[in-house]
Design a protein around this motif. Sequence first.
Motif, mmCIF file in Angstrom:
data_model
loop_
_atom_site.group_PDB
_atom_site.id
_atom_site.type_symbol
_atom_site.label_atom_id
_atom_site.label_comp_id
_atom_site.label_asym_id
_atom_site.label_seq_id
_atom_site.Cartn_x
_atom_site.Cartn_y
_atom_site.Cartn_z
ATOM 1 N N PRO A 112 61.591 58.944 25.272
ATOM 2 C CA PRO A 112 61.836 60.146 24.453
ATOM 3 C C PRO A 112 62.213 59.754 23.026
ATOM 4 C CG PRO A 112 62.971 60.297 26.574
ATOM 5 C CD PRO A 112 62.461 58.887 26.460
ATOM 6 N N ARG A 114 63.618 61.320 20.657
ATOM 7 C CA ARG A 114 64.937 61.749 20.183
ATOM 8 C C ARG A 114 65.997 60.709 20.540
ATOM 9 N NH1 ARG A 114 68.981 65.207 22.330
ATOM 10 N NH2 ARG A 114 67.673 65.604 24.158
ATOM 11 N N TYR A 115 65.971 60.235 21.777
ATOM 12 C CA TYR A 115 66.933 59.216 22.188
ATOM 13 C C TYR A 115 66.670 57.887 21.486
ATOM 14 C CZ TYR A 115 67.889 62.497 26.011
ATOM 15 O OH TYR A 115 68.213 63.609 26.741
ATOM 16 N N TYR A 116 65.394 57.550 21.385
ATOM 17 C CA TYR A 116 64.993 56.265 20.795
ATOM 18 C C TYR A 116 65.428 56.183 19.327
ATOM 19 C CZ TYR A 116 61.894 52.215 20.217
ATOM 20 O OH TYR A 116 61.378 50.972 19.995
ATOM 21 N N SER A 118 67.728 58.119 17.789
ATOM 22 C CA SER A 118 69.183 58.234 17.660
ATOM 23 C C SER A 118 69.872 56.899 17.887
ATOM 24 C CB SER A 118 69.724 59.270 18.655
ATOM 25 O OG SER A 118 69.182 60.545 18.399
ATOM 26 N N CYS A 119 69.480 56.204 18.962
ATOM 27 C CA CYS A 119 70.073 54.887 19.248
ATOM 28 C C CYS A 119 69.756 53.896 18.137
ATOM 29 C CB CYS A 119 69.560 54.356 20.582
ATOM 30 S SG CYS A 119 70.198 55.238 22.015
ATOM 31 N N THR A 158 62.769 50.898 15.318
ATOM 32 C CA THR A 158 62.710 52.179 16.026
ATOM 33 C C THR A 158 62.261 53.320 15.118
ATOM 34 O OG1 THR A 158 65.048 52.567 15.504
ATOM 35 C CG2 THR A 158 64.548 51.501 17.610
ATOM 36 N N PHE A 225 69.978 63.359 17.265
ATOM 37 C CA PHE A 225 70.250 63.665 18.676
ATOM 38 C C PHE A 225 70.387 65.167 18.908
ATOM 39 C CE2 PHE A 225 73.196 64.413 22.194
ATOM 40 C CZ PHE A 225 72.579 63.709 23.214
ATOM 41 N N GLU A 230 60.453 66.923 19.388
ATOM 42 C CA GLU A 230 59.401 65.917 19.332
ATOM 43 C C GLU A 230 58.005 66.514 19.222
ATOM 44 O OE1 GLU A 230 59.748 63.184 22.582
ATOM 45 O OE2 GLU A 230 61.941 63.154 22.448
#
Length: 496
Positions: A112, A114-116, A118-119, A158, A225, A230
């Motif tokens: 995902p 969004r997670y990728y 954000s991290c 990223t 986040f 997406e």
Amino acid sequence: MRSSLAPGIKLITSFSRDSWYRGFILVLTFLFYTAYHLSRKPISIVKSELHRNCSTVIRPPHLNVSDNETWCDWAPFDQDNYKTLFGAVDNSFLVAYAIGMFISGIFGERLPLRYYLSCGMLLSGLFTALFGLGFYWNIHSLWYYAFVQAMNGLVQTTGWPSVVTCVGNWFGKGKRGLIMGVWNSHTSVGNILGSLIAGVFVSSAWGMSFIVPGIIIACTGVLCFFFLVERPEDVNCSLPQHHGDGGEEEPLIHNPSNPEEIFSSPGSSTPQPAGDEPEAISFLGALRLPGVLEFSFCLLFAKLVSYTFLYWLPLYISNVANFDSKSAGDMSTLFDVGGIVGGIMAGLVSDYTGGRATTCFVMLIVAAPMLFLYNHVGQNGLGTTIGMLLVCGALVNGPYALITTAVSADLGTHESLQGNAKALSTVTAIIDGTGSIGAALGPLLAGLISPSGWNNVFYMLITADVLACLLLSRLVFKEVRGWCGPGARHRGFKEI
């Protein structure tokens, strides 16, 4: 008698729900990548503070140093080979970035976004701040700074495949060059803001030049986040079809009676289940797409030039024009201002002509003599310096911006993929990853060559520009033949 609708409300309601979402995603991803570049820029500003001309610095009375010409420098950059050490630190980031980019695209297709993202931004904020904390922790180990930069380079991979994929998901091919040309100004805006923020602290406490940008990119990670969407289908917006007849944009629509069905065009009667996710393309499959290899290697040399300026321009201005650290950093932002204009012009021209490769070719071939002129007459007066920096920035960053945005998105949604946009992240990562090899080589070579004179650095940059042009010659020939041939019309990437 009822009053008419307020003008502001009329303006707001004139835009559809889809338009508002697309505008929101464009602004959001713009902020994200601005933060990425904002956090990369401080190292180029701080270099001239880590190694200074100590004879011009007033020595504090409490400091008892005798016969030491490097008393004001920050070890280990107080050595005679300080340019080579700077090159090593730069290369730690850029080599890690280049290697990580080829892997990042594969993850970007499968995780995902969004997670990728954000991290990635949170970790980038951490490692950017750790570099600055070396000032407060009184760290003088080259290995510490090289390791922190290498880790930052890995996590920053990223960013680019993810934001290009997100924008590609929301926007069709229609006016992609212009839209992405304007959007890609985030690179230059980030460089400018990074220079200005770093310049505020560089002469007093250079650690804050890294800590503040680190906090900013971490905050944008939190923003990502909570707000990133997406794909259009996630909020029931219409989908752009990347290739219709003649390369025009043709939107996909949802079946209002069944949100799980999506029609391929307004006149189509054959629904495609929204739940059937296409498989992500393989690395070799992406390499075989027409035009990917040519543009990848062209970007290698174009990015070599751009990143050499990114990392070395403030030090060059400081050495040649005798500016202090802050003034040199502020002056270097003009190169990025020119880059904003160049990216927009490249997108506009390539949309109008349909010639992405030809647009890049012309700008690169004109950039070569401009670089020569800047090195020889660029410091003859303030007006000349400003003018040459703006022109060189436009010509150097225009092709770089076009290839990394509109070209990558075009190739990632090539007609041979039959509508499978899952290739976007992989194709973007291949192109930008190959370009990042040049981004790593440029600053490293500049560090090795500059002790023999800045003229030799500029000869290297001019050679790289010419090689970038040669790599596009086949695609330029096809585009020109398409314009001049029988029934010539706008073909875009269909015949590449």
